[in-house]
Design a protein around this motif. Sequence first.
Motif, mmCIF file in Angstrom:
data_model
loop_
_atom_site.group_PDB
_atom_site.id
_atom_site.type_symbol
_atom_site.label_atom_id
_atom_site.label_comp_id
_atom_site.label_asym_id
_atom_site.label_seq_id
_atom_site.Cartn_x
_atom_site.Cartn_y
_atom_site.Cartn_z
ATOM 1 N N ASP A 57 48.793 37.501 46.410
ATOM 2 C CA ASP A 57 48.645 38.668 45.535
ATOM 3 C C ASP A 57 47.206 38.726 45.047
ATOM 4 O O ASP A 57 46.752 37.840 44.333
ATOM 5 C CB ASP A 57 49.614 38.540 44.361
ATOM 6 C CG ASP A 57 49.499 39.704 43.400
ATOM 7 O OD1 ASP A 57 49.822 39.529 42.230
ATOM 8 O OD2 ASP A 57 49.052 40.779 43.835
ATOM 9 N N ALA A 58 46.487 39.791 45.444
ATOM 10 C CA ALA A 58 45.090 39.881 45.077
ATOM 11 C C ALA A 58 44.980 40.136 43.590
ATOM 12 O O ALA A 58 45.789 40.817 42.973
ATOM 13 C CB ALA A 58 44.417 41.011 45.855
ATOM 14 N N GLY A 59 43.958 39.556 43.004
ATOM 15 C CA GLY A 59 43.675 39.808 41.605
ATOM 16 C C GLY A 59 42.850 41.073 41.484
ATOM 17 O O GLY A 59 42.959 41.999 42.281
ATOM 18 N N VAL A 60 41.972 41.087 40.496
ATOM 19 C CA VAL A 60 41.098 42.226 40.276
ATOM 20 C C VAL A 60 39.894 42.110 41.213
ATOM 21 O O VAL A 60 39.250 41.060 41.257
ATOM 22 C CB VAL A 60 40.634 42.277 38.814
ATOM 23 C CG1 VAL A 60 39.670 43.440 38.614
ATOM 24 C CG2 VAL A 60 41.839 42.397 37.888
ATOM 25 N N THR A 61 39.617 43.169 41.928
ATOM 26 C CA THR A 61 38.513 43.180 42.878
ATOM 27 C C THR A 61 37.424 44.117 42.392
ATOM 28 O O THR A 61 37.701 45.278 42.091
ATOM 29 C CB THR A 61 38.989 43.631 44.265
ATOM 30 O OG1 THR A 61 40.057 42.784 44.694
ATOM 31 C CG2 THR A 61 37.862 43.549 45.277
ATOM 32 N N GLN A 62 36.200 43.604 42.325
ATOM 33 C CA GLN A 62 35.065 44.422 41.920
ATOM 34 C C GLN A 62 34.035 44.467 43.035
ATOM 35 O O GLN A 62 33.815 43.487 43.739
ATOM 36 C CB GLN A 62 34.410 43.847 40.655
ATOM 37 C CG GLN A 62 35.253 43.987 39.416
ATOM 38 C CD GLN A 62 34.488 43.612 38.163
ATOM 39 O OE1 GLN A 62 34.816 42.657 37.470
ATOM 40 N NE2 GLN A 62 33.442 44.382 37.859
ATOM 41 N N SER A 63 33.400 45.627 43.152
ATOM 42 C CA SER A 63 32.328 45.758 44.133
ATOM 43 C C SER A 63 31.230 46.664 43.589
ATOM 44 O O SER A 63 31.511 47.568 42.789
ATOM 45 C CB SER A 63 32.881 46.339 45.450
ATOM 46 O OG SER A 63 33.379 47.646 45.244
ATOM 47 N N PRO A 64 29.966 46.428 43.994
ATOM 48 C CA PRO A 64 29.532 45.248 44.733
ATOM 49 C C PRO A 64 29.444 44.034 43.806
ATOM 50 O O PRO A 64 29.661 44.158 42.615
ATOM 51 C CB PRO A 64 28.140 45.668 45.217
ATOM 52 C CG PRO A 64 27.649 46.563 44.129
ATOM 53 C CD PRO A 64 28.855 47.312 43.626
ATOM 54 N N THR A 65 29.110 42.877 44.345
ATOM 55 C CA THR A 65 28.985 41.686 43.507
ATOM 56 C C THR A 65 27.609 41.626 42.846
ATOM 57 O O THR A 65 27.487 41.120 41.726
ATOM 58 C CB THR A 65 29.201 40.405 44.327
ATOM 59 O OG1 THR A 65 28.306 40.403 45.430
ATOM 60 C CG2 THR A 65 30.632 40.340 44.841
ATOM 61 N N HIS A 66 26.616 42.101 43.549
ATOM 62 C CA HIS A 66 25.257 42.139 43.012
ATOM 63 C C HIS A 66 24.625 43.482 43.350
ATOM 64 O O HIS A 66 24.929 44.081 44.394
ATOM 65 C CB HIS A 66 24.374 41.037 43.603
ATOM 66 C CG HIS A 66 24.794 39.656 43.246
ATOM 67 N ND1 HIS A 66 25.763 38.976 43.943
ATOM 68 C CD2 HIS A 66 24.390 38.829 42.246
ATOM 69 C CE1 HIS A 66 25.924 37.776 43.403
ATOM 70 N NE2 HIS A 66 25.121 37.659 42.376
ATOM 71 N N LEU A 67 23.733 43.918 42.474
ATOM 72 C CA LEU A 67 23.102 45.221 42.660
ATOM 73 C C LEU A 67 21.754 45.220 41.952
ATOM 74 O O LEU A 67 21.662 44.746 40.813
ATOM 75 C CB LEU A 67 24.004 46.294 42.060
ATOM 76 C CG LEU A 67 23.876 47.741 42.481
ATOM 77 C CD1 LEU A 67 23.983 47.894 43.990
ATOM 78 C CD2 LEU A 67 24.973 48.545 41.811
ATOM 79 N N ILE A 68 20.747 45.727 42.626
ATOM 80 C CA ILE A 68 19.431 45.894 42.001
ATOM 81 C C ILE A 68 19.083 47.365 42.034
ATOM 82 O O ILE A 68 19.118 48.006 43.091
ATOM 83 C CB ILE A 68 18.350 45.071 42.728
ATOM 84 C CG1 ILE A 68 18.698 43.584 42.682
ATOM 85 C CG2 ILE A 68 16.983 45.314 42.092
ATOM 86 C CD1 ILE A 68 17.741 42.700 43.471
ATOM 87 N N LYS A 69 18.740 47.899 40.862
ATOM 88 C CA LYS A 69 18.392 49.310 40.741
ATOM 89 C C LYS A 69 17.078 49.447 39.978
ATOM 90 O O LYS A 69 16.659 48.548 39.253
ATOM 91 C CB LYS A 69 19.501 50.075 39.998
ATOM 92 C CG LYS A 69 20.779 50.261 40.789
ATOM 93 C CD LYS A 69 20.589 51.299 41.869
ATOM 94 C CE LYS A 69 21.898 51.672 42.526
ATOM 95 N NZ LYS A 69 21.706 52.729 43.557
ATOM 96 N N THR A 70 16.470 50.612 40.124
ATOM 97 C CA THR A 70 15.220 50.924 39.436
ATOM 98 C C THR A 70 15.528 51.753 38.195
ATOM 99 O O THR A 70 16.487 52.539 38.182
ATOM 100 C CB THR A 70 14.283 51.690 40.376
ATOM 101 O OG1 THR A 70 14.087 50.912 41.561
ATOM 102 C CG2 THR A 70 12.941 51.955 39.711
ATOM 103 N N ARG A 71 14.699 51.551 37.179
ATOM 104 C CA ARG A 71 14.847 52.351 35.958
ATOM 105 C C ARG A 71 14.947 53.831 36.280
ATOM 106 O O ARG A 71 14.222 54.352 37.124
ATOM 107 C CB ARG A 71 13.634 52.133 35.046
ATOM 108 C CG ARG A 71 13.734 50.939 34.146
ATOM 109 C CD ARG A 71 12.511 50.819 33.267
ATOM 110 N NE ARG A 71 11.280 50.686 34.047
ATOM 111 C CZ ARG A 71 10.058 50.660 33.515
ATOM 112 N NH1 ARG A 71 9.911 50.790 32.224
ATOM 113 N NH2 ARG A 71 9.013 50.530 34.278
ATOM 114 N N GLY A 72 15.863 54.520 35.585
ATOM 115 C CA GLY A 72 16.037 55.941 35.792
ATOM 116 C C GLY A 72 17.077 56.300 36.836
ATOM 117 O O GLY A 72 17.564 57.436 36.867
#
Lengths: 110, 112
Positions: B1-16
Motif C-alpha cells: 500500500d503506497a503512502g503519500v507520494t510527492q513529486s518532484p523530490t528536488h527542484l531549483i527555480k529562479t526568483r520570480g
Amino acid sequence: SQQGEEDPQALSIQEGENATMNCSYKTSINNLQWYRQNSGRGLVHLILIRSNEREKHSGRLRVTLDTSKKSSSLLITASRAADTASYFCATRRGFQKLVFGTGTRLLVSP
Amino acid sequence: DAGVTQSPTHLIKTRGQQVTLRCSPKSGHDTVSWYQQALGQGPQFIFQYYEEEERQRGNFPDRFSGHQFPNYSSELNVNALLLGDSALYLCASGRGQPYGYTFGSGTRLTVV
C-alpha cells in the motif's frame, strides 16, 4: 508562527542511554502528538496523547502531558543509533491544522 | 500500500518564476494538507483541502495556492518565487481526523 518550543534544541547521547525532550505549547489542546523526522525528510507519527491522559507508552517511547503547565515530554529508553532524528511535538488548531514546535535534534552515537 | 507520494523530490527555480508541486495521498485518505519547513524549523501549515475545497489556511500570502482533484490528489502552486520560499514542502494526507496523518517525503525547493 510556531505553537511552542522543544527543549533542548539539540541532544547528543550514547547508545543505550535514555533521551528526554520537552515540549511547551501556548493554548488549550485536545491532544498532543509527537513526530519524528529523519534527515529533513517526511515526518512519521509516533504517538498521540489526549488532554485527559497524563502518560502514555508505546514500545520504548513514553510520553507525559501536564496541561496545567502546558508541557509534554518524550522519553526514548535504551536509545539506538537508528533513533538519530529530529523530534517535533504538534498540537491541533482549528479544523485539521497541526502546529509544530521547533524540534529537538537527537544524535545517538554508537 | 503506497503512502503519500510527492513529486518532484528536488527542484531549483529562479526568483520570480512559478512552481507546481504535486501530491498523491495515501490510499483511502481524502484530505490533503501542505506544510512549509524552512531549514532548522518546524513545519508551518500552508493550507488544507477536503472535497476539492480549501478548508483552512495558514498565514501565507496569496502567492501560495492549491487545488485538489476528484481523485484526492493535490497541487501546490507558488507564484513570483522569492528566495525565502526555499524550503522543504511537505504534503500530509488523512481521513477525517488530524492525528495519524501520513506525510510524504517532501519536495526540496531551492530558489536562486
